[in-house]
Motif scaffolding. Structure first.
Motif, PDB file in Angstrom:
ATOM      1  N   MET A  28       0.838  -1.193   0.000  1.00 21.28           N
ATOM      2  CA  MET A  28       0.000   0.000   0.000  1.00 21.28           C
ATOM      3  C   MET A  28       0.879   1.251   0.000  1.00 21.28           C
ATOM      4  N   GLU A  29       0.392   2.244  -0.689  1.00 21.67           N
ATOM      5  CA  GLU A  29       1.046   3.549  -0.709  1.00 21.67           C
ATOM      6  C   GLU A  29      -0.020   4.572  -0.342  1.00 21.67           C
ATOM      7  N   LEU A  30      -0.130   4.845   0.956  1.00 16.59           N
ATOM      8  CA  LEU A  30      -1.219   5.669   1.477  1.00 16.59           C
ATOM      9  C   LEU A  30      -0.893   7.158   1.451  1.00 16.59           C
ATOM     10  N   SER A  31      -1.944   7.940   1.194  1.00 19.52           N
ATOM     11  CA  SER A  31      -1.829   9.389   1.276  1.00 19.52           C
ATOM     12  C   SER A  31      -3.216   9.958   1.562  1.00 19.52           C
ATOM     13  N   ILE A  32      -3.221  11.218   1.933  1.00 18.79           N
ATOM     14  CA  ILE A  32      -4.475  11.942   2.157  1.00 18.79           C
ATOM     15  C   ILE A  32      -4.408  13.192   1.287  1.00 18.79           C
ATOM     16  N   ALA A  33      -5.456  13.360   0.476  1.00 15.98           N
ATOM     17  CA  ALA A  33      -5.504  14.510  -0.425  1.00 15.98           C
ATOM     18  C   ALA A  33      -6.964  14.898  -0.670  1.00 15.98           C
ATOM     19  N   LYS A  34      -7.151  16.102  -1.158  1.00 19.52           N
ATOM     20  CA  LYS A  34      -8.489  16.608  -1.451  1.00 19.52           C
ATOM     21  C   LYS A  34      -9.046  16.031  -2.749  1.00 19.52           C
ATOM     22  N   GLU A  35      -8.173  15.454  -3.571  1.00 17.06           N
ATOM     23  CA  GLU A  35      -8.592  14.896  -4.851  1.00 17.06           C
ATOM     24  C   GLU A  35      -7.666  13.744  -5.231  1.00 17.06           C
ATOM     25  N   LEU A  86      -6.250   7.799   0.277  1.00 13.88           N
ATOM     26  CA  LEU A  86      -5.969   7.230  -1.033  1.00 13.88           C
ATOM     27  C   LEU A  86      -4.881   6.170  -0.974  1.00 13.88           C
ATOM     28  N   ASN A  87      -4.988   5.202  -1.846  1.00 20.78           N
ATOM     29  CA  ASN A  87      -3.935   4.230  -2.069  1.00 20.78           C
ATOM     30  C   ASN A  87      -3.401   4.491  -3.477  1.00 20.78           C
ATOM     31  N   HIS A  88      -2.118   4.711  -3.595  1.00 21.72           N
ATOM     32  CA  HIS A  88      -1.457   5.018  -4.874  1.00 21.72           C
ATOM     33  C   HIS A  88      -2.014   6.281  -5.534  1.00 21.72           C
ATOM     34  N   GLY A  89      -2.628   7.154  -4.752  1.00 19.60           N
ATOM     35  CA  GLY A  89      -3.090   8.431  -5.268  1.00 19.60           C
ATOM     36  C   GLY A  89      -4.412   8.416  -6.016  1.00 19.60           C
ATOM     37  N   ASP A  90      -4.851   7.238  -6.448  1.00 20.72           N
ATOM     38  CA  ASP A  90      -6.065   7.224  -7.262  1.00 20.72           C
ATOM     39  C   ASP A  90      -7.132   6.236  -6.800  1.00 20.72           C
ATOM     40  N   GLU A  91      -6.861   5.478  -5.769  1.00 25.03           N
ATOM     41  CA  GLU A  91      -7.849   4.532  -5.225  1.00 25.03           C
ATOM     42  C   GLU A  91      -8.344   5.052  -3.886  1.00 25.03           C
ATOM     43  N   VAL A  92      -9.622   5.419  -3.816  1.00 17.46           N
ATOM     44  CA  VAL A  92     -10.208   5.956  -2.596  1.00 17.46           C
ATOM     45  C   VAL A  92     -10.511   4.800  -1.631  1.00 17.46           C
ATOM     46  N   ILE A  93     -10.078   4.963  -0.391  1.00 20.21           N
ATOM     47  CA  ILE A  93     -10.414   4.021   0.672  1.00 20.21           C
ATOM     48  C   ILE A  93     -11.455   4.721   1.523  1.00 20.21           C
ATOM     49  N   ASP A  94     -12.690   4.239   1.477  1.00 16.95           N
ATOM     50  CA  ASP A  94     -13.759   4.913   2.219  1.00 16.95           C
ATOM     51  C   ASP A  94     -14.480   4.006   3.189  1.00 16.95           C
ATOM     52  N   ASP A  95     -14.034   2.769   3.282  1.00 18.27           N
ATOM     53  CA  ASP A  95     -14.635   1.817   4.231  1.00 18.27           C
ATOM     54  C   ASP A  95     -13.556   0.857   4.678  1.00 18.27           C
ATOM     55  N   VAL A  96     -13.549   0.578   5.967  1.00 17.69           N
ATOM     56  CA  VAL A  96     -12.538  -0.346   6.507  1.00 17.69           C
ATOM     57  C   VAL A  96     -13.230  -1.470   7.251  1.00 17.69           C
ATOM     58  N   LEU A 134      -8.346   6.945   7.888  1.00 18.33           N
ATOM     59  CA  LEU A 134      -9.633   7.321   7.317  1.00 18.33           C
ATOM     60  C   LEU A 134     -10.273   8.406   8.181  1.00 18.33           C
ATOM     61  N   ASN A 135     -10.169   8.259   9.493  1.00 14.50           N
ATOM     62  CA  ASN A 135     -10.669   9.286  10.411  1.00 14.50           C
ATOM     63  C   ASN A 135      -9.937  10.609  10.189  1.00 14.50           C
ATOM     64  N   MET A 136      -8.622  10.557  10.030  1.00 16.65           N
ATOM     65  CA  MET A 136      -7.846  11.775   9.770  1.00 16.65           C
ATOM     66  C   MET A 136      -8.319  12.417   8.470  1.00 16.65           C
ATOM     67  N   ALA A 137      -8.448  11.630   7.431  1.00 15.06           N
ATOM     68  CA  ALA A 137      -8.870  12.166   6.134  1.00 15.06           C
ATOM     69  C   ALA A 137     -10.244  12.827   6.236  1.00 15.06           C
ATOM     70  N   GLN A 138     -11.175  12.151   6.896  1.00 18.41           N
ATOM     71  CA  GLN A 138     -12.516  12.713   7.037  1.00 18.41           C
ATOM     72  C   GLN A 138     -12.496  13.996   7.850  1.00 18.41           C
ATOM     73  N   SER A 139     -11.654  14.056   8.872  1.00 19.98           N
ATOM     74  CA  SER A 139     -11.525  15.273   9.684  1.00 19.98           C
ATOM     75  C   SER A 139     -10.970  16.438   8.870  1.00 19.98           C
ATOM     76  N   LEU A 140     -10.213  16.123   7.847  1.00 22.99           N
ATOM     77  CA  LEU A 140      -9.601  17.147   7.001  1.00 22.99           C
ATOM     78  C   LEU A 140     -10.402  17.392   5.717  1.00 22.99           C
ATOM     79  N   ASP A 141     -11.604  16.818   5.651  1.00 25.17           N
ATOM     80  CA  ASP A 141     -12.442  16.921   4.448  1.00 25.17           C
ATOM     81  C   ASP A 141     -11.668  16.494   3.203  1.00 25.17           C
TER      82      ASP A 141
END
Length: 134
Positions: A1-8, A124-134, A113-120
């Protein structure tokens, strides 16, 4: 996995147009100090600050950026002597990168996921796969 948090979603982080708020990132880490530590508050960070004049000028700016609430650490491994999770806010892109130096488990994904949601933003995994459920 290559995780990141971004607005898009992104292919290249330097193409991201909408940035995660630095102020909200700092607030999130400060509010979760039971899990995270700022690099500058660790022994390694304090040592870097005290020895900043000994660091070559070519590397000094990068070190100073890390010591300005841009890098948060979690899960210190006493045996190995380092934090196994490194979370970096990249001021040039507004993207948060996540490095996990051990097996990623469901609890890690829940936290990020909690951090990402807190930051609106998106986790993401590899920048283009949204992880929205765990």
């Amino acid at each position: 996995m290559e995780l990141s948090i971004a607005k898009e979603k992104y292919k290249y982080s330097n193409q991201v147009k909408e940035r995660v708020s630095y102020e909200r990132w700092v607030q999130y880490i400060d509010a979760n100090q039971s899990y995270y530590s700022w690099l500058e508050e660790t022994e390694v960070g304090k040592e870097r600050v005290s020895n900043i004049d000994k660091i070559p000028l070519a590397f000094r700016e990068g070190i100073l950026l890390q010591l300005n609430k841009s890098q948060a650490l979690a899960e210190f491994n006493l045996k190995k002597g380092y934090h196994e999770i490194v979370v970096d806010y990249h001021g040039d892109t507004g993207v948060i990168s996540i490095t996990i130096m051990k097996k990623v488990i469901k609890e890690h994904l829940k936290e990020f996921l909690n951090m990402a949601q807190s930051l609106d933003a998106y986790l993401l995994n590899h920048g283009d796969e949204v992880i929205d459920d765990v």
